[in-house]
Design a protein around this motif. Sequence first.
Motif, PDB file in Angstrom:
ATOM      1  N   VAL A  28       0.836  -1.212   0.000  1.00 64.21           N
ATOM      2  CA  VAL A  28       0.000   0.000   0.000  1.00 64.21           C
ATOM      3  C   VAL A  28       0.869   1.259   0.000  1.00 64.21           C
ATOM      4  O   VAL A  28       0.596   2.216  -0.741  1.00 64.21           O
ATOM      5  CB  VAL A  28      -0.945   0.005   1.223  1.00 64.21           C
ATOM      6  CG1 VAL A  28      -1.627   1.361   1.361  1.00 64.21           C
ATOM      7  CG2 VAL A  28      -1.999  -1.088   1.093  1.00 64.21           C
ATOM      8  N   VAL A  38      11.636 -13.514   0.740  1.00 63.03           N
ATOM      9  CA  VAL A  38      10.884 -12.274   0.476  1.00 63.03           C
ATOM     10  C   VAL A  38      11.694 -11.063   0.935  1.00 63.03           C
ATOM     11  O   VAL A  38      12.143 -11.008   2.085  1.00 63.03           O
ATOM     12  CB  VAL A  38       9.518 -12.293   1.195  1.00 63.03           C
ATOM     13  CG1 VAL A  38       8.834 -10.934   1.101  1.00 63.03           C
ATOM     14  CG2 VAL A  38       8.622 -13.375   0.612  1.00 63.03           C
ATOM     15  N   GLY A  39      11.854 -10.088   0.028  1.00 69.43           N
ATOM     16  CA  GLY A  39      12.485  -8.814   0.362  1.00 69.43           C
ATOM     17  C   GLY A  39      13.721  -8.976   1.238  1.00 69.43           C
ATOM     18  O   GLY A  39      14.514  -9.895   1.067  1.00 69.43           O
ATOM     19  N   ASN A  84      -0.049 -10.400   0.902  1.00 73.72           N
ATOM     20  CA  ASN A  84       0.459 -11.035  -0.316  1.00 73.72           C
ATOM     21  C   ASN A  84      -0.689 -11.652  -1.110  1.00 73.72           C
ATOM     22  O   ASN A  84      -0.766 -11.505  -2.340  1.00 73.72           O
ATOM     23  CB  ASN A  84       1.492 -12.113   0.062  1.00 73.72           C
ATOM     24  CG  ASN A  84       2.504 -12.413  -1.017  1.00 73.72           C
ATOM     25  OD1 ASN A  84       2.708 -13.569  -1.363  1.00 73.72           O
ATOM     26  ND2 ASN A  84       3.147 -11.409  -1.591  1.00 73.72           N
ATOM     27  N   GLU A 118     -15.080  -7.070   2.116  1.00 76.69           N
ATOM     28  CA  GLU A 118     -14.623  -8.226   2.885  1.00 76.69           C
ATOM     29  C   GLU A 118     -13.140  -8.107   3.232  1.00 76.69           C
ATOM     30  O   GLU A 118     -12.373  -7.454   2.512  1.00 76.69           O
ATOM     31  CB  GLU A 118     -14.801  -9.519   2.072  1.00 76.69           C
ATOM     32  CG  GLU A 118     -16.239  -9.989   1.958  1.00 76.69           C
ATOM     33  CD  GLU A 118     -16.342 -11.251   1.118  1.00 76.69           C
ATOM     34  OE1 GLU A 118     -17.110 -12.144   1.496  1.00 76.69           O
ATOM     35  OE2 GLU A 118     -15.677 -11.346   0.055  1.00 76.69           O
ATOM     36  N   LYS A 135      12.478 -20.339  -6.026  1.00 76.49           N
ATOM     37  CA  LYS A 135      12.243 -18.991  -6.594  1.00 76.49           C
ATOM     38  C   LYS A 135      13.457 -18.612  -7.427  1.00 76.49           C
ATOM     39  O   LYS A 135      14.590 -18.798  -6.987  1.00 76.49           O
ATOM     40  CB  LYS A 135      12.062 -17.999  -5.439  1.00 76.49           C
ATOM     41  CG  LYS A 135      12.157 -16.525  -5.816  1.00 76.49           C
ATOM     42  CD  LYS A 135      11.804 -15.664  -4.612  1.00 76.49           C
ATOM     43  CE  LYS A 135      12.081 -14.178  -4.854  1.00 76.49           C
ATOM     44  NZ  LYS A 135      11.580 -13.329  -3.762  1.00 76.49           N
ATOM     45  N   GLN A 153      16.243  -9.888  -2.067  1.00 77.67           N
ATOM     46  CA  GLN A 153      15.747  -8.596  -2.537  1.00 77.67           C
ATOM     47  C   GLN A 153      15.423  -8.600  -4.017  1.00 77.67           C
ATOM     48  O   GLN A 153      15.761  -7.647  -4.726  1.00 77.67           O
ATOM     49  CB  GLN A 153      16.796  -7.503  -2.270  1.00 77.67           C
ATOM     50  CG  GLN A 153      16.888  -7.057  -0.845  1.00 77.67           C
ATOM     51  CD  GLN A 153      15.812  -6.041  -0.493  1.00 77.67           C
ATOM     52  OE1 GLN A 153      14.672  -6.165  -0.921  1.00 77.67           O
ATOM     53  NE2 GLN A 153      16.137  -5.058   0.296  1.00 77.67           N
TER      54      GLN A 153
HETATM   55  C1  FAD Z   1      11.230  -3.591  -1.190  1.00 79.77           C
HETATM   56  C2  FAD Z   1      10.102  -4.592  -1.352  1.00 79.77           C
HETATM   57  C3  FAD Z   1      10.432  -5.926  -1.594  1.00 79.77           C
HETATM   58  C4  FAD Z   1       9.420  -6.867  -1.762  1.00 79.77           C
HETATM   59  N1  FAD Z   1       9.773  -8.167  -1.999  1.00 79.77           N
HETATM   60  C5  FAD Z   1       8.805  -9.091  -2.207  1.00 79.77           C
HETATM   61  C6  FAD Z   1       9.171 -10.444  -2.481  1.00 79.77           C
HETATM   62  O1  FAD Z   1      10.353 -10.821  -2.544  1.00 79.77           O
HETATM   63  N2  FAD Z   1       8.160 -11.333  -2.692  1.00 79.77           N
HETATM   64  C7  FAD Z   1       6.839 -10.967  -2.626  1.00 79.77           C
HETATM   65  O2  FAD Z   1       5.967 -11.827  -2.827  1.00 79.77           O
HETATM   66  N3  FAD Z   1       6.475  -9.687  -2.357  1.00 79.77           N
HETATM   67  C8  FAD Z   1       7.420  -8.757  -2.132  1.00 79.77           C
HETATM   68  N4  FAD Z   1       7.067  -7.457  -1.865  1.00 79.77           N
HETATM   69  C9  FAD Z   1       5.637  -7.097  -1.826  1.00 79.77           C
HETATM   70  C10 FAD Z   1       5.019  -7.101  -0.402  1.00 79.77           C
HETATM   71  O3  FAD Z   1       5.993  -6.967   0.604  1.00 79.77           O
HETATM   72  C11 FAD Z   1       4.200  -8.385  -0.131  1.00 79.77           C
HETATM   73  O4  FAD Z   1       3.196  -8.539  -1.109  1.00 79.77           O
HETATM   74  C12 FAD Z   1       3.568  -8.381   1.265  1.00 79.77           C
HETATM   75  O5  FAD Z   1       3.158  -9.691   1.602  1.00 79.77           O
HETATM   76  C13 FAD Z   1       2.386  -7.444   1.388  1.00 79.77           C
HETATM   77  O6  FAD Z   1       1.886  -7.550   2.718  1.00 79.77           O
HETATM   78  P1  FAD Z   1       1.492  -6.240   3.547  1.00 79.77           P
HETATM   79  O7  FAD Z   1       0.938  -6.702   4.842  1.00 79.77           O
HETATM   80  O8  FAD Z   1       2.602  -5.280   3.606  1.00 79.77           O
HETATM   81  O9  FAD Z   1       0.321  -5.703   2.606  1.00 79.77           O
HETATM   82  P2  FAD Z   1      -0.298  -4.225   2.527  1.00 79.77           P
HETATM   83  O10 FAD Z   1       0.613  -3.322   1.783  1.00 79.77           O
HETATM   84  O11 FAD Z   1      -0.768  -3.772   3.864  1.00 79.77           O
HETATM   85  O12 FAD Z   1      -1.576  -4.577   1.634  1.00 79.77           O
HETATM   86  C14 FAD Z   1      -1.421  -5.128   0.334  1.00 79.77           C
HETATM   87  C15 FAD Z   1      -2.795  -5.268  -0.324  1.00 79.77           C
HETATM   88  O13 FAD Z   1      -3.566  -6.231   0.378  1.00 79.77           O
HETATM   89  C16 FAD Z   1      -4.739  -5.632   0.962  1.00 79.77           C
HETATM   90  N5  FAD Z   1      -4.858  -6.285   2.267  1.00 79.77           N
HETATM   91  C17 FAD Z   1      -3.880  -6.451   3.203  1.00 79.77           C
HETATM   92  N6  FAD Z   1      -4.335  -7.225   4.216  1.00 79.77           N
HETATM   93  C18 FAD Z   1      -5.615  -7.542   3.905  1.00 79.77           C
HETATM   94  C19 FAD Z   1      -6.608  -8.339   4.559  1.00 79.77           C
HETATM   95  N7  FAD Z   1      -6.386  -8.977   5.719  1.00 79.77           N
HETATM   96  N8  FAD Z   1      -7.815  -8.457   3.963  1.00 79.77           N
HETATM   97  C20 FAD Z   1      -8.062  -7.834   2.777  1.00 79.77           C
HETATM   98  N9  FAD Z   1      -7.172  -7.087   2.113  1.00 79.77           N
HETATM   99  C21 FAD Z   1      -5.951  -6.944   2.672  1.00 79.77           C
HETATM  100  C22 FAD Z   1      -4.469  -4.148   0.979  1.00 79.77           C
HETATM  101  O14 FAD Z   1      -5.660  -3.394   0.900  1.00 79.77           O
HETATM  102  C23 FAD Z   1      -3.612  -3.978  -0.274  1.00 79.77           C
HETATM  103  O15 FAD Z   1      -4.444  -3.948  -1.416  1.00 79.77           O
HETATM  104  C24 FAD Z   1       8.039  -6.477  -1.681  1.00 79.77           C
HETATM  105  C25 FAD Z   1       7.720  -5.136  -1.424  1.00 79.77           C
HETATM  106  C26 FAD Z   1       8.717  -4.208  -1.260  1.00 79.77           C
HETATM  107  C27 FAD Z   1       8.351  -2.767  -0.980  1.00 79.77           C
END
Ligand code: FAD
Length: 285
Positions: free
Chosen positions: A34, A99-100, A113, A163, A182, A189
């Motif tokens: 987000v 992841v990251g 995710n 939801e 992967k 990263q």
């Molecule tokens: C530097 C960087 C590196 C990354 N590396 C990876 C990687 O290696 N692999 C990978 O898969 N991803 C990666 N990501 C993406 C991200 O970190 C993942 O997708 C992570 O799991 C998102 O989780 P969050 O809790 O931060 O989600 P948020 O940012 O809080 O939300 C993500 C989305 O899900 C929705 N959401 C969140 N929780 C819920 C819920 N309980 N119910 C309904 N909707 C919800 C939000 O509205 C939004 O649309 C990376 C991101 C960054 C910035």
Amino acid sequence: MPAEPPIRTPHSRLEAYEILAAEWTTPIAGGTDVMVRITGELGPIPERLLDLSRLDALAGISLERGHLVLGARTTYTEIRRSALVREHLPALVEMAATVGAAQIQNRGTIGGNVANASPAGDSLPVLLAADALVLVGGARGERLIPAADFFVSYRRTALASDELILAIRIPRSPGRTVAFRKVGTRRAQAISKVVLALAYRDHGAAAGWSDVRVALGSVAPIPLRFAAAEAALEGARPTPEAADRAAEALAAAITPIDDVRSTAEYRRVVAARVLHRLVRDAGGW
Ligand SMILES: Cc1cc2nc3c(=O)[nH]c(=O)nc-3n(C[C@H](O)[C@H](O)[C@H](O)COP(=O)(O)OP(=O)(O)OC[C@H]3O[C@@H](n4cnc5c(N)ncnc54)[C@H](O)[C@@H]3O)c2cc1C
């Protein structure tokens, strides 16, 4: 910098459901997806945010009635540290470690995710291969959606706008192996160019493998299982011939794209080689 969107922090699921039913609002868990959108450079800025950090019902890892249950707010770090996950689905621990970096693993959640539904989301092939179910809830009640039905089209899911994802439920399956691999530009990263999970139950020389699942990310608009590759391994032993057949079936079935991270041809070749390698590892040849 644009103004920050207003944020509400409900203390119960019901309060969250009421807010979601009343107004268009974007849930925020770890914020690692987000917050990337908050500058407005990558599309519209969320108008309102719904902070999930006080919803205890979405936290924790447990065993319940034959399922490993991960609350939607479970972070990658919690997955890595969980003895339960390590015992029942070690591939998920392996996935979380890719992841990251530590900061993203500390904040990013499994629910985020799954809801974000990126074709490159690293947890998604593991969840597909493990026959996971997504528990979602809202003012109209709760429902369980098989992971295989959850990803509808590019970044679209079966989740309604009012939801929340509450938890991921993974059926415990003693005797099942799930392998994860992967491929990115570097070992840490990196966003996946190809991500693959292979699940099977090994019945030994006479009966071969059953319940085979071959699930991939980054090779189609959504994370997917590939039935032709699964059929090539079902009932087979992990022999070089079976690995060849499965790899060929997979290469023929996937529809990768060219993008900034990779070419379609690279993804096709690598996906097939990764599957071949996982079968080889299982066969020990
Ligand atoms: C530097 C960087 C590196 C990354 N590396 C990876 C990687 O290696 N692999 C990978 O898969 N991803 C990666 N990501 C993406 C991200 O970190 C993942 O997708 C992570 O799991 C998102 O989780 P969050 O809790 O931060 O989600 P948020 O940012 O809080 O939300 C993500 C989305 O899900 C929705 N959401 C969140 N929780 C819920 C819920 N309980 N119910 C309904 N909707 C919800 C939000 O509205 C939004 O649309 C990376 C991101 C960054 C910035």
